[in-house]
Design a protein around this motif. Structure first.
Motif, PDB file in Angstrom:
ATOM      1  N   MET A 210     -14.708 -14.932   7.149  1.00  0.00           N
ATOM      2  CA  MET A 210     -16.442 -14.997   7.892  1.00  0.00           C
ATOM      3  C   MET A 210     -16.734 -16.463   7.740  1.00  0.00           C
ATOM      4  O   MET A 210     -17.289 -16.797   6.670  1.00  0.00           O
ATOM      5  CB  MET A 210     -17.374 -13.820   7.356  1.00  0.00           C
ATOM      6  N   GLN A 211     -16.793 -17.288   8.786  1.00  0.00           N
ATOM      7  CA  GLN A 211     -16.989 -18.534   8.667  1.00  0.00           C
ATOM      8  C   GLN A 211     -16.569 -19.102   7.226  1.00  0.00           C
ATOM      9  O   GLN A 211     -15.373 -19.470   7.129  1.00  0.00           O
ATOM     10  CB  GLN A 211     -18.693 -18.851   8.395  1.00  0.00           C
ATOM     11  N   GLY A 212     -17.245 -19.784   6.179  1.00  0.00           N
ATOM     12  CA  GLY A 212     -16.675 -20.279   5.089  1.00  0.00           C
ATOM     13  C   GLY A 212     -15.939 -19.269   4.151  1.00  0.00           C
ATOM     14  O   GLY A 212     -15.544 -19.940   3.280  1.00  0.00           O
ATOM     15  N   LEU A 213     -16.253 -18.006   4.438  1.00  0.00           N
ATOM     16  CA  LEU A 213     -15.750 -17.152   3.208  1.00  0.00           C
ATOM     17  C   LEU A 213     -14.396 -16.652   3.765  1.00  0.00           C
ATOM     18  O   LEU A 213     -14.354 -16.256   5.010  1.00  0.00           O
ATOM     19  CB  LEU A 213     -16.345 -15.710   3.106  1.00  0.00           C
ATOM     20  N   LEU A 214     -13.397 -16.564   2.768  1.00  0.00           N
ATOM     21  CA  LEU A 214     -12.020 -16.160   3.198  1.00  0.00           C
ATOM     22  C   LEU A 214     -11.575 -15.442   2.017  1.00  0.00           C
ATOM     23  O   LEU A 214     -11.803 -15.756   0.814  1.00  0.00           O
ATOM     24  CB  LEU A 214     -11.121 -17.468   3.271  1.00  0.00           C
ATOM     25  N   LEU A 215     -10.916 -14.116   2.419  1.00  0.00           N
ATOM     26  CA  LEU A 215     -10.387 -13.328   1.276  1.00  0.00           C
ATOM     27  C   LEU A 215      -8.760 -13.103   1.580  1.00  0.00           C
ATOM     28  O   LEU A 215      -8.575 -12.602   2.714  1.00  0.00           O
ATOM     29  CB  LEU A 215     -11.138 -12.080   1.232  1.00  0.00           C
ATOM     30  N   LEU A 216      -7.957 -13.222   0.635  1.00  0.00           N
ATOM     31  CA  LEU A 216      -6.621 -12.970   1.000  1.00  0.00           C
ATOM     32  C   LEU A 216      -6.146 -12.057   0.037  1.00  0.00           C
ATOM     33  O   LEU A 216      -6.426 -12.022  -1.279  1.00  0.00           O
ATOM     34  CB  LEU A 216      -5.632 -14.396   0.811  1.00  0.00           C
ATOM     35  N   PHE A 217      -4.907 -11.020   0.353  1.00  0.00           N
ATOM     36  CA  PHE A 217      -4.834 -10.148  -0.558  1.00  0.00           C
ATOM     37  C   PHE A 217      -3.225 -10.271  -0.230  1.00  0.00           C
ATOM     38  O   PHE A 217      -2.523  -9.905   0.709  1.00  0.00           O
ATOM     39  CB  PHE A 217      -5.068  -8.757  -0.296  1.00  0.00           C
ATOM     40  N   PHE A 218      -2.355 -10.482  -1.353  1.00  0.00           N
ATOM     41  CA  PHE A 218      -0.745 -10.665  -1.554  1.00  0.00           C
ATOM     42  C   PHE A 218      -0.341  -9.458  -2.433  1.00  0.00           C
ATOM     43  O   PHE A 218      -0.885  -9.210  -3.603  1.00  0.00           O
ATOM     44  CB  PHE A 218      -0.288 -12.124  -1.968  1.00  0.00           C
ATOM     45  N   SER A 219       0.817  -9.176  -2.020  1.00  0.00           N
ATOM     46  CA  SER A 219       1.757  -7.943  -2.962  1.00  0.00           C
ATOM     47  C   SER A 219       2.961  -8.364  -2.917  1.00  0.00           C
ATOM     48  O   SER A 219       3.569  -9.027  -2.091  1.00  0.00           O
ATOM     49  CB  SER A 219       1.331  -6.620  -2.187  1.00  0.00           C
ATOM     50  N   LYS A 220       3.633  -8.181  -4.140  1.00  0.00           N
ATOM     51  CA  LYS A 220       5.243  -8.335  -4.128  1.00  0.00           C
ATOM     52  C   LYS A 220       5.648  -7.283  -3.088  1.00  0.00           C
ATOM     53  O   LYS A 220       5.065  -6.176  -2.959  1.00  0.00           O
ATOM     54  CB  LYS A 220       5.455  -7.901  -5.620  1.00  0.00           C
ATOM     55  N   VAL A 221       6.851  -7.521  -2.688  1.00  0.00           N
ATOM     56  CA  VAL A 221       7.439  -6.851  -1.704  1.00  0.00           C
ATOM     57  C   VAL A 221       7.509  -5.431  -1.934  1.00  0.00           C
ATOM     58  O   VAL A 221       7.524  -4.469  -1.150  1.00  0.00           O
ATOM     59  CB  VAL A 221       8.756  -7.241  -1.067  1.00  0.00           C
ATOM     60  N   ASP A 222       7.914  -5.186  -3.036  1.00  0.00           N
ATOM     61  CA  ASP A 222       8.452  -3.680  -3.592  1.00  0.00           C
ATOM     62  C   ASP A 222       7.020  -2.626  -3.714  1.00  0.00           C
ATOM     63  O   ASP A 222       7.347  -1.401  -3.421  1.00  0.00           O
ATOM     64  CB  ASP A 222       8.952  -3.924  -5.047  1.00  0.00           C
ATOM     65  N   HIS A 223       6.028  -3.393  -3.500  1.00  0.00           N
ATOM     66  CA  HIS A 223       4.717  -2.481  -3.479  1.00  0.00           C
ATOM     67  C   HIS A 223       4.525  -2.279  -2.170  1.00  0.00           C
ATOM     68  O   HIS A 223       3.483  -1.240  -2.038  1.00  0.00           O
ATOM     69  CB  HIS A 223       3.524  -3.104  -4.510  1.00  0.00           C
ATOM     70  N   VAL A 224       4.616  -2.912  -1.116  1.00  0.00           N
ATOM     71  CA  VAL A 224       4.060  -2.748   0.213  1.00  0.00           C
ATOM     72  C   VAL A 224       4.122  -1.508   0.759  1.00  0.00           C
ATOM     73  O   VAL A 224       3.078  -0.980   1.281  1.00  0.00           O
ATOM     74  CB  VAL A 224       4.683  -3.863   1.265  1.00  0.00           C
ATOM     75  N   PRO A 225       5.204  -0.723   0.575  1.00  0.00           N
ATOM     76  CA  PRO A 225       5.410   0.640   1.114  1.00  0.00           C
ATOM     77  C   PRO A 225       4.526   1.583   0.234  1.00  0.00           C
ATOM     78  O   PRO A 225       4.135   2.913   1.037  1.00  0.00           O
ATOM     79  CB  PRO A 225       6.791   0.945   0.856  1.00  0.00           C
ATOM     80  N   PHE A 226       3.889   1.351  -0.802  1.00  0.00           N
ATOM     81  CA  PHE A 226       2.944   2.117  -1.345  1.00  0.00           C
ATOM     82  C   PHE A 226       1.429   1.487  -1.238  1.00  0.00           C
ATOM     83  O   PHE A 226       0.560   2.186  -2.009  1.00  0.00           O
ATOM     84  CB  PHE A 226       3.273   2.472  -2.714  1.00  0.00           C
ATOM     85  N   ILE A 227       1.301   0.799  -0.153  1.00  0.00           N
ATOM     86  CA  ILE A 227      -0.191   0.400   0.032  1.00  0.00           C
ATOM     87  C   ILE A 227      -0.607   1.084   1.387  1.00  0.00           C
ATOM     88  O   ILE A 227       0.168   0.756   2.443  1.00  0.00           O
ATOM     89  CB  ILE A 227      -0.161  -1.146  -0.153  1.00  0.00           C
ATOM     90  N   ARG A 228      -1.696   1.623   1.427  1.00  0.00           N
ATOM     91  CA  ARG A 228      -2.058   2.155   2.596  1.00  0.00           C
ATOM     92  C   ARG A 228      -3.651   2.031   2.777  1.00  0.00           C
ATOM     93  O   ARG A 228      -4.272   1.463   2.091  1.00  0.00           O
ATOM     94  CB  ARG A 228      -1.777   3.725   2.405  1.00  0.00           C
ATOM     95  N   ASP A 229      -4.192   2.834   3.934  1.00  0.00           N
ATOM     96  CA  ASP A 229      -5.648   3.041   4.246  1.00  0.00           C
ATOM     97  C   ASP A 229      -6.060   1.272   4.026  1.00  0.00           C
ATOM     98  O   ASP A 229      -7.417   1.106   3.415  1.00  0.00           O
ATOM     99  CB  ASP A 229      -6.272   3.741   3.263  1.00  0.00           C
ATOM    100  N   ILE A 230      -5.472   0.216   4.537  1.00  0.00           N
ATOM    101  CA  ILE A 230      -5.949  -0.909   4.487  1.00  0.00           C
ATOM    102  C   ILE A 230      -7.089  -1.287   5.660  1.00  0.00           C
ATOM    103  O   ILE A 230      -6.892  -1.043   6.592  1.00  0.00           O
ATOM    104  CB  ILE A 230      -5.033  -2.132   4.766  1.00  0.00           C
ATOM    105  N   GLN A 231      -8.356  -1.671   5.198  1.00  0.00           N
ATOM    106  CA  GLN A 231      -9.420  -2.085   6.085  1.00  0.00           C
ATOM    107  C   GLN A 231     -10.171  -3.271   5.400  1.00  0.00           C
ATOM    108  O   GLN A 231     -10.339  -3.395   4.087  1.00  0.00           O
ATOM    109  CB  GLN A 231     -10.424  -0.738   6.194  1.00  0.00           C
ATOM    110  N   ALA A 232     -10.723  -3.910   6.131  1.00  0.00           N
ATOM    111  CA  ALA A 232     -11.350  -5.068   5.874  1.00  0.00           C
ATOM    112  C   ALA A 232     -12.620  -5.242   6.748  1.00  0.00           C
ATOM    113  O   ALA A 232     -12.769  -5.069   7.916  1.00  0.00           O
ATOM    114  CB  ALA A 232     -10.458  -6.580   6.103  1.00  0.00           C
TER     115      ALA A 232
END
Length: 372
Positions: A64-86
């Motif tokens: 949002m303009q000058g605000l930036l938020l990044l979320f990184f995960s190790k590959v092994d955890h990616v299948p267990f990350i759900r319901d992602i909303q921003a």
């Protein structure tokens, strides 16, 4: 740009499972902002190119303009990350301009609902109350399409961080700088505005923070470790903060699947000088019991894969989940850096997703590059 190895503590003996990176005052001139909306911004590219070779994937981001938020995960955890909303909330001029406000990413991590909120609140010494009002406004305005956690405060664990802009009251410049030079930071804590506001704001009392046992991160001359030497002589302050809130246990599920948090480190990194702020880093250990241990879907490649024929994948759902006409399956190269780095994808028909022993076939046509 710069080398972020030290900032991300990449030389530490134990690598984190997740990285959550919040930036404020990222350059957002009209031309650059439009370009960044169409393509990943330079900061995202920097972090992705640094973390991807180490096995991390950019799962989500929001700008949002000058605000930036990044979320990184190790590959092994990616299948267990759900319901992602921003989402985002503007608190600038008349709540219309996005130079101030908050951006957030929420998700389910092994079934535990987490929310990360990056804020840039009102500046200047006299606006401490307005900063709290802006924070409460952001909490009220940000809602998610979720029965479990429709609002930020409904999440099991919240991380709140960013340039919160709280200052040090009463003490004069000489005393503040003397405490910094003598590393007697504790003599300044009682006059830190956020600490003072927590004493009278019940909502703020729900958030925890590590000791401010590092020198104030604002305001520095650019490309130096010297506090403001301009005519304004702004007083140093801990404007850049990381706090967290664990929701009180409210259901039998909370008892059955406990979640604990411990902060391992909270400090500033003085070697970076491209801003008038110094970055703040916090590392945490989450101790949790996984609510599920298998991914939603099992994928199995079928036959030989070649660049000149269609690729075939068999998949079968392993758990019941609410399907959607937006469900899709993507094809990625080995070593991909982001969830948006798919080579191609195919939509999954809504009535194809059901919990049974049937294997479902999906054919994906890989686009071929044109010669030139």
């Amino acid at each position: 740009m710069t080398d972020v190895t030290s900032l991300l503590h990449l030389n530490s003996p134990k690598s984190p499972d997740l990285y959550v990176i919040g930036l404020q005052e990222v350059y957002s001139g009209p031309l650059r902002f439009m370009s960044d909306m169409a393509f990943d911004d330079p900061w995202s590219h920097l972090f992705m190119s640094t973390l991807a070779p180490l096995g991390y994937i950019k799962v989500s981001s929001i700008r949002m303009q000058g605000l930036l938020l990044l979320f990184f995960s190790k590959v092994d955890h990616v299948p267990f990350i759900r319901d992602i909303q921003a989402t985002y909330t503007r608190t600038g001029i008349f709540h219309y301009w996005g130079n101030k406000g908050g951006v957030s990413i929420r998700l389910s991590f092994y079934g535990h609902m987490l929310c990360f909120l990056n804020c840039h609140l009102a500046a200047h010494m006299k606006y401490a109350t307005e900063r709290v009002d802006e924070f409460e406004y952001i909490l009220d305005m940000q809602t998610f399409d979720s029965r479990k956690a429709p609002g930020i405060l409904d999440h099991r664990l919240i991380f709140w961080f960013g340039d919160l802009n709280f200052r040090i009251e009463d003490h004069g410049m000489h005393f503040v700088r003397s405490c910094i030079n003598n590393t007697t930071y504790n003599l300044l804590w009682s006059k830190d505005q956020l600490t003072m506001m927590k004493k009278k704001e019940p909502l703020l009392q729900e958030f925890e923070e590590g000791a401010l046992d590092f020198q104030p991160t604002y305001k520095f001359d650019l490309n130096s470790d010297t506090y403001d030497s301009s005519g304004k002589k702004r007083k140093p302050a801990w404007t850049d903060r990381i706090l967290w809130r664990m929701r009180p246990r409210t259901s039998p599920q909370d008892e059955e699947y406990p979640l604990k948090i411990c902060q391992d480190m909270y400090t500033s990194n003085m070697e970076y000088s491209i801003s008038d702020h110094k970055p703040v880093v916090g590392t945490f250990t989450l101790e949790l019991r996984k609510m599920y241990t298998s991914p939603l879907v099992r994928l199995q490649p079928e036959g030989d894969w070649s660049a000149d024929i269609d690729a075939m994948v068999l998949y079968s759902p392993l758990q019941p989940f609410p399907s959607s006409t937006w469900d899709w399956i993507g094809l990625y190269k080995v070593g991909f850096t982001s969830m948006s780095d798919y080579i191609t994808y195919t939509w999954v028909k809504d009535d194809e997703v059901s919990l049974n022993d049937e294997l479902i076939q999906v054919t994906a046509r890989v686009p071929m590059p044109l010669g030139g």
